[in-house]
Design an enzyme around this catalytic site. Structure first.
Site, PDB file in Angstrom:
ATOM      1  N   SER A 141       0.834  -1.194   0.000  1.00  0.00           N
ATOM      2  CA  SER A 141       0.000   0.000   0.000  1.00  0.00           C
ATOM      3  C   SER A 141       0.878   1.257   0.000  1.00  0.00           C
ATOM      4  O   SER A 141       1.651   1.475  -0.934  1.00  0.00           O
ATOM      5  CB  SER A 141      -0.959  -0.045   1.192  1.00  0.00           C
ATOM      6  OG  SER A 141      -1.975   0.922   1.050  1.00  0.00           O
ATOM      7  N   ASP A 266     -10.107  -3.846  -5.516  1.00  0.00           N
ATOM      8  CA  ASP A 266      -9.521  -3.185  -4.341  1.00  0.00           C
ATOM      9  C   ASP A 266     -10.416  -2.004  -3.938  1.00  0.00           C
ATOM     10  O   ASP A 266     -10.598  -1.069  -4.723  1.00  0.00           O
ATOM     11  CB  ASP A 266      -8.115  -2.695  -4.693  1.00  0.00           C
ATOM     12  CG  ASP A 266      -7.341  -2.168  -3.487  1.00  0.00           C
ATOM     13  OD1 ASP A 266      -7.971  -1.627  -2.565  1.00  0.00           O
ATOM     14  OD2 ASP A 266      -6.096  -2.292  -3.486  1.00  0.00           O
ATOM     15  N   HIS A 294      -7.781  -5.332  -0.886  1.00  0.00           N
ATOM     16  CA  HIS A 294      -6.606  -4.511  -0.585  1.00  0.00           C
ATOM     17  C   HIS A 294      -5.697  -5.288   0.359  1.00  0.00           C
ATOM     18  O   HIS A 294      -6.022  -5.496   1.532  1.00  0.00           O
ATOM     19  CB  HIS A 294      -7.028  -3.189   0.063  1.00  0.00           C
ATOM     20  CG  HIS A 294      -5.897  -2.213   0.226  1.00  0.00           C
ATOM     21  ND1 HIS A 294      -5.401  -1.476  -0.829  1.00  0.00           N
ATOM     22  CD2 HIS A 294      -5.149  -1.879   1.315  1.00  0.00           C
ATOM     23  CE1 HIS A 294      -4.404  -0.716  -0.392  1.00  0.00           C
ATOM     24  NE2 HIS A 294      -4.231  -0.953   0.894  1.00  0.00           N
TER      25      HIS A 294
END
Length: 338
Positions: A141, A266, A294
């Protein structure tokens, strides 16, 4: 089908339909213990510090993990990846950005999506200290976004042999808008709560309570980034931050083998925000999966695609250059520790 081709196939758990369940469940389950960690404090050139959490050393190449926003070595994905990497012979390490890992740093500066100074310094120091070993980096991320900026700017001189970035929000304007809609607002609320608490703690440590005034009124990432992130890190305003820190702009500049793993569903972004082939350098490979959420990518109860695929990719890259001794403790890839 060849073994290498099978490694790239992700079969999502049938009982986790949709991006939200694939995001929440894998990151909430803690089925096994993580590896034992040893903390090292690193003094940075400006006098501030950050912390590295090292796993056991089985003798193979070093793999540095860069965590996501509000995360650290105790995040479920980090625990699972550290254990899986160690089991395949790598020496895993989580680099905590400034102010992360439970330790407020000494300066107001923290970290952001385009952060490259601190990862560049840490990776450079590790390369100089362990020249006889391979060096790789994995980012998740925000950590993936920071890693892409770092390797794009540092090039081959950085000393990193290969990299993996997971669930990167490549276009920050899109991500900020997506996280302020529908159920995705739940992730925004949760992460913002962590960020507000971290900021209040830092302001107390630095004896600057004035800087924490009104912090509870910030309800969106855009508001937080406009008030805290952008001015703190030298950006003109929040739009300047989102423009310059979007990693989509640096993908063509990457010159080392790099794997991107993203899911179309996501909930932190939209499928249109994923890179197109023309936006990638020849050294970058994009795995674009229909499902996975995610940083989720759960295949079955106790089996994580990320914990299977990432070590295998790194082994492919290191096979002809650095020996990787496989450890005896090779668990079935799972969803993290407890």
């Amino acid at each position: 089908m060849a073994a290498e081709d099978r490694d790239r196939i992700f079969r999502p758990a049938w009982w986790l339909p949709g991006g939200h369940l694939q995001t929440i469940v894998p990151n909430a389950l803690r089925l096994r213990r993580g590896v034992m960690l040893r903390r090292q404090q690193v003094t940075l050139p400006d006098g501030d510090f950050l912390s590295l959490d090292w796993g056991p050393d089985p003798g193979g190449p070093i793999v540095v993990l860069l965590h996501g926003l509000g995360g650290g070595s105790q995040s479920t994905y980090a625990r699972g990846l550290m254990r899986a990497l160690h089991a395949r012979g790598f020496w895993p390490c989580t680099m905590h950005f400034r102010g992360a890992g439970g330790e407020p740093n000494r300066k107001l500066r923290s970290y952001h999506m385009g952060e490259s100074d601190d990862p560049t310094y840490v990776l450079g120091e590790l390369h100089r200290r362990y020249r006889r070993r391979g060096l790789a980096a994995v980012g998740v991320s925000l950590g993936g976004s920071a890693l892409l900026h770092t390797i794009a700017r540092g090039g081959e001189s950085l000393g990193v042999d290969c990299a993996v970035a997971v669930s990167v929000p490549f276009r920050l304007h899109v991500a900020a808008e997506r996280l302020d809609r529908g159920l995705s607002r739940l992730y925004q609320r949760h992460i913002l709560g962590q960020l507000r608490r971290q900021w209040q703690k830092k302001c107390r440590v630095l004896a600057r309570p004035d800087l924490a005034e009104g912090i509870r009124d910030l309800r969106t990432f855009r508001q937080f980034d406009a008030r805290i992130t952008a001015p703190l890190h030298g950006f003109r305003d929040v739009d300047d931050y989102y423009d310059r820190a979007s990693s989509i702009h640096v993908l063509r500049d990457i010159r080392i083998p790099t794997l991107l793993i993203n899911a179309v569903n996501d909930p932190f972004m939209t499928k249109e925000s994923l890179p197109e082939p023309g936006e990638l350098s020849e050294h970058v490979t994009l795995e674009r999966h229909a499902r996975g959420g995610h940083a989720g990518f759960l295949e079955s109860f106790g089996r994580s695609y990320l914990e299977r695929r990432i070590p295998e990719y790194l082994l492919e890259q290191f096979r002809d250059r650095w020996p990787v001794p496989e450890t005896r403790d090779r668990p079935r890839p799972g969803t993290g520790g407890s």
